[in-house]
Enzyme design. Sequence first.
Site, short mmCIF file in Angstrom:
data_model
loop_
_atom_site.label_atom_id
_atom_site.label_comp_id
_atom_site.label_asym_id
_atom_site.label_seq_id
_atom_site.Cartn_x
_atom_site.Cartn_y
_atom_site.Cartn_z
N CYS A 248 17.48 -0.71 -8.45
CA CYS A 248 17.47 -0.10 -9.78
C CYS A 248 17.37 1.40 -9.56
O CYS A 248 17.97 1.94 -8.65
CB CYS A 248 16.34 -0.66 -10.64
SG CYS A 248 14.70 -0.53 -9.87
N GLY A 249 16.61 2.11 -10.39
CA GLY A 249 16.43 3.53 -10.18
C GLY A 249 15.38 3.84 -9.12
O GLY A 249 15.56 4.72 -8.29
#
Length: 291
Positions: A248-249
């Site tokens: 993800c981030g």
Amino acid sequence: MTQSHPSLSIPGRLIDVGWLATRLGTPGLVVLDATVPYGPGGPDGALGRSHWQEAHIPGSRYADLQRSLSDAAAPFSFAFPPAEKLAASLQALGVHDGAAVVIYDDFLNMWATRIWWMLRAIGFTNAAVLDGGWKAWVAAGKPTESGTGAATPAAKPLSVRPLPSFTDITTVQAHVAGQRQGEALVCALPEGYFTGADKVGGRGGHIPGSINIPAGSLLDAEGRFLSPEQLRTRLAPVDGASSVTLYCGGGISATVVAFALGLTGREDVKVYDGSLEEWNADPSRPLATTG
């Protein structure tokens, strides 16, 4: 070292408000608030502790993912720390071999699933996420308290039995190079980040070869996990994969998808800890900007 028999057995990785409410105060129960709210400069653990002091589930403790539960020496945020360091920080929160741990947060369950996944990584299994978290607790009219809480008791032994749960950038680079055929690489961010409309670290797009299963798509409007049948439908894109790597981030919302896969019975899953924060730090690493 073998874990001592817990005084309270967690019935599964996901429990509801009613289950927790009837067991508050049980010896050996450890309730952790994992919320890291977003301040003007991004995720802010100090703000999370302040919010916890204002109101929290009775008897809970604030688990500071941004500081004591992360590796400050890593080049990216919220890095999984060395196992022994993590164990010491968890012991300071009251976690021990005979404990039963329930984790909650105030946003998408993702901070709670992050800690649950970290516990899994050191072999601690008597733990669960509170479905719907703080919002579900308050909506159900359950009691709350404020203040700094009671003092944490003296640390008790906590065994470390590592279980492969995280992976690093070399695995992802191998995916991009086509060296991990049959395995799935999954982006857990919302579609806008995947397509490149939104950016992480100044760059937009996804790691080439990955598919998109947004973490938020696995929850209902109240922030609870969908039923196992609904989850299987949402997670169907990885059905044929021999294993799953998630990113993800910053390695947080990816744990929601990892956790959900486990709810459907799938355990051959790892989280790329550095995620796009690490990947995007080098502009030579490729990104794809199409859906």
